[in-house]
Enzyme design. Sequence first.
Site, PDB file in Angstrom:
ATOM      1  CG  HIS A  64      -1.602   1.268   1.508  1.00  0.00           C
ATOM      2  ND1 HIS A  64      -2.443   1.935   0.656  1.00  0.00           N
ATOM      3  CD2 HIS A  64      -1.461   2.057   2.606  1.00  0.00           C
ATOM      4  CE1 HIS A  64      -2.806   3.079   1.221  1.00  0.00           C
ATOM      5  NE2 HIS A  64      -2.223   3.173   2.397  1.00  0.00           N
ATOM      6  CG  HIS A  88       1.048   6.871   4.371  1.00  0.00           C
ATOM      7  ND1 HIS A  88       1.374   6.103   3.286  1.00  0.00           N
ATOM      8  CD2 HIS A  88      -0.208   6.506   4.733  1.00  0.00           C
ATOM      9  CE1 HIS A  88       0.350   5.314   2.998  1.00  0.00           C
ATOM     10  NE2 HIS A  88      -0.623   5.540   3.860  1.00  0.00           N
ATOM     11  CD  GLU A  92      -3.251   6.538  13.306  1.00  0.00           C
ATOM     12  OE1 GLU A  92      -4.247   6.372  14.008  1.00  0.00           O
ATOM     13  OE2 GLU A  92      -2.520   7.544  13.404  1.00  0.00           O
ATOM     14  CG  ASP A  93      -1.561   1.364  10.642  1.00  0.00           C
ATOM     15  OD1 ASP A  93      -2.297   2.149  11.262  1.00  0.00           O
ATOM     16  OD2 ASP A  93      -1.730   1.051   9.464  1.00  0.00           O
ATOM     17  CG  ASP A 155      -3.645   6.929   2.601  1.00  0.00           C
ATOM     18  OD1 ASP A 155      -3.294   5.748   2.455  1.00  0.00           O
ATOM     19  OD2 ASP A 155      -4.346   7.327   3.550  1.00  0.00           O
ATOM     20  CG  ASP A 275     -25.674  12.430 -28.179  1.00  0.00           C
ATOM     21  OD1 ASP A 275     -24.803  11.528 -28.067  1.00  0.00           O
ATOM     22  OD2 ASP A 275     -26.865  12.200 -28.406  1.00  0.00           O
TER      23      ASP A 275
END
Length: 715
Positions: A64, A88, A92-93, A155, A275
């Site tokens: 990712h 990034h 957070e993770d 992201d 159109d």
Amino acid sequence: MEHTASVLGRIPKGKRPRDVNALLAKLESYLTPEQVGQVYAAYEFGADVHEGQRRLSGEPFISHPVAVASLLADLHLDAPTITAAILHDVIEDTPTAKEQLAEQFGREVAALVDGVSKLDRVQFRSRAEAQAESFRKMLLAMADDIRVIMVKLADRTHNMRTLGSVPPAKSRRIARETLDIYAPIANRLGINSMRLELEELGFKALYPYRHRVLERALRRSRGNQRQFMRRIQDRLEKALRKAAIQAEVQGREKHLYSIYRKMQQKGRSLNEIVDVFGLRIVVNSADTCYRVLGIVHSHYRPMPGRFKDYIAIPRINGYQSLHTTLFGPNGLPLEVQIRTEDMDRIAESGIAAHWQYKTGDALGAAPQARAHEWLKGLIDMQGNSEEFLESVKIDLFPDKVYVFTPTGEIRRLPRGATALDFAYSVHTDVGNRCVAAKVDRRLVPLRTQLVTGQSVEILTARGAKPNPAWINFVVTAKARAAIRNYLKNLQRGEARELGRRLLDQALGEFSMSVRKVGRRKLKALTDELALADADELFEKIGLGERLAPLVARRLVAGGDEAEPGRQVEPLSIAGTEGMVVTYARCCFPVPDDPIMGYLSAGRGVVIHRNDCGNLAEYRKQPEKWVAVDWKHKVARRFSVEIRVEVINRLGVLAEVAANIAESNTNIEHVSVVERDGDTSTLIFQLQVSDRRHLEELLNRIRALPDAYKATRSCA
Ligand code: MN
């Protein structure tokens, strides 16, 4: 650098995952080998901390961030942005702290990663249009570096591409957020390629059926149009060649989401919108654009009122182009855009285009600075168009903060607003009864300045009252007005109490009191003076607007022979009278000083020392004097000013100050005057409890070897 630069060399290409290789190849086309090395080091770092984590699609998590970096590499963003994109999600993770990133990849990268993580923590919950606008502003205000927003957009783009593996309810929420928040931000920054992809993917995920129907219709019409398009294109290309103009003529893609929106907003049918032929002509200079316009108009008749010159007046996101609509073959409308290559690049990448100049380009400045310049230039170009200032200036150079209420509503406050301003913004009563505030669930002082993205909760208590000191730190007009109003009411109450005491004292001269005078007499007098009631009379006396002795004389006059000449009972000052009793700043009276009170209209009683030099002037108005003395125990501290003459020596001020502090005395202010080389005078403003406290302090200072004189200032 040596170390990171060699990383790539040590790892054989075949051993690196394919997507990383593709990313590195892109980067090598515009970054230095050192920079590419740093990105690779970030990849290794990220792969390490994300080890074992998987995306919902089953892929290793690191795929990712690599994809996100790759999207930004397409826009030729700089090495710190690409590095931050790879990293990034690590804050957070994973437990990786910002400091560790700073150490390994530098402050710039760490700040970018931190910025993205901050954005990840705020979630959009409302569906209201106005709230969406606030939320967009909030995100922009939080990202003080525009590159943070670009990482976030990339992201989101990749998350949208892989939305298929996300459970339906969640994927709908993400799709809506993408359409409401992220696509408009990409649009505002002019990053068209991302905007279109976000819209397309968001539309497809949110309305799969409508998407399918439109897609089929569009495909059909494209088949029909191909012939026509080819013919028009040939004809225009030939005309341009004849005029010796170098130009590229392209057929233009129609985008489903914009078709869908036009149908909704303008109430047009699918055919009316589908159109329409679209062409784009790209040339090399702005004046060529106008020449091309002339040629185009000479081959197909222009539709009146459909010409737009966005070259002279760019759109608010900086977009420049000429737009015209022509009557094409069969009378079908033909939309033509004419622009230069530079304009085309801006139209595609917007703000990101500023990272795409090669180093050594005419504009030597760093891309960051160029992007900033560009924005500033836009502001100048737009003059003070209100819409523009609202949408770009405020967003990118924020003077507002956006915070959440406990229910997820967004509130906009001016920069510098405190938790207390927030409380008053909710309701005046909430402000007035506010006792504490929680920011992100932690207790903070009420004076705490708020930062965009925080959620704020106010704790109130029944019977709690505003504190006069609050006025010093609130910044909003609403809070200020509410506190002032409260203080005014407070002062009114205090004035009433003091006024009653003053009147009692004055009546004492006639052996009377307010109680003995009785209601009827008071009522008669207030009617005569056109006042509402006795309270208003007391208030006026307390504020010094009416003089107690005169009022007293009127109350007793007409009655029995008053007994004048009795000694007036002085009014006792306890120091707790509030705002209607103040202490003169000329002579600084303290308890046990002989004092006098002077009635000052609107301010109540001002206490002076009997020997105050300013009294001579006041003595001309004896009716304004009130006899006062100190209550036996006065439980507060009073300001006083002392002068200490010292021999000039290094550290003498510190020595005196230390002695003062040791005697349990607060220093409010110090100044040094009259330097004559050998000596100087130190002037202290202190807080003491009474005369004795002051005397002890002066003796203590006099005992210091370098202080040869210490006295109380006299006015
Ligand atoms: Mn991510």
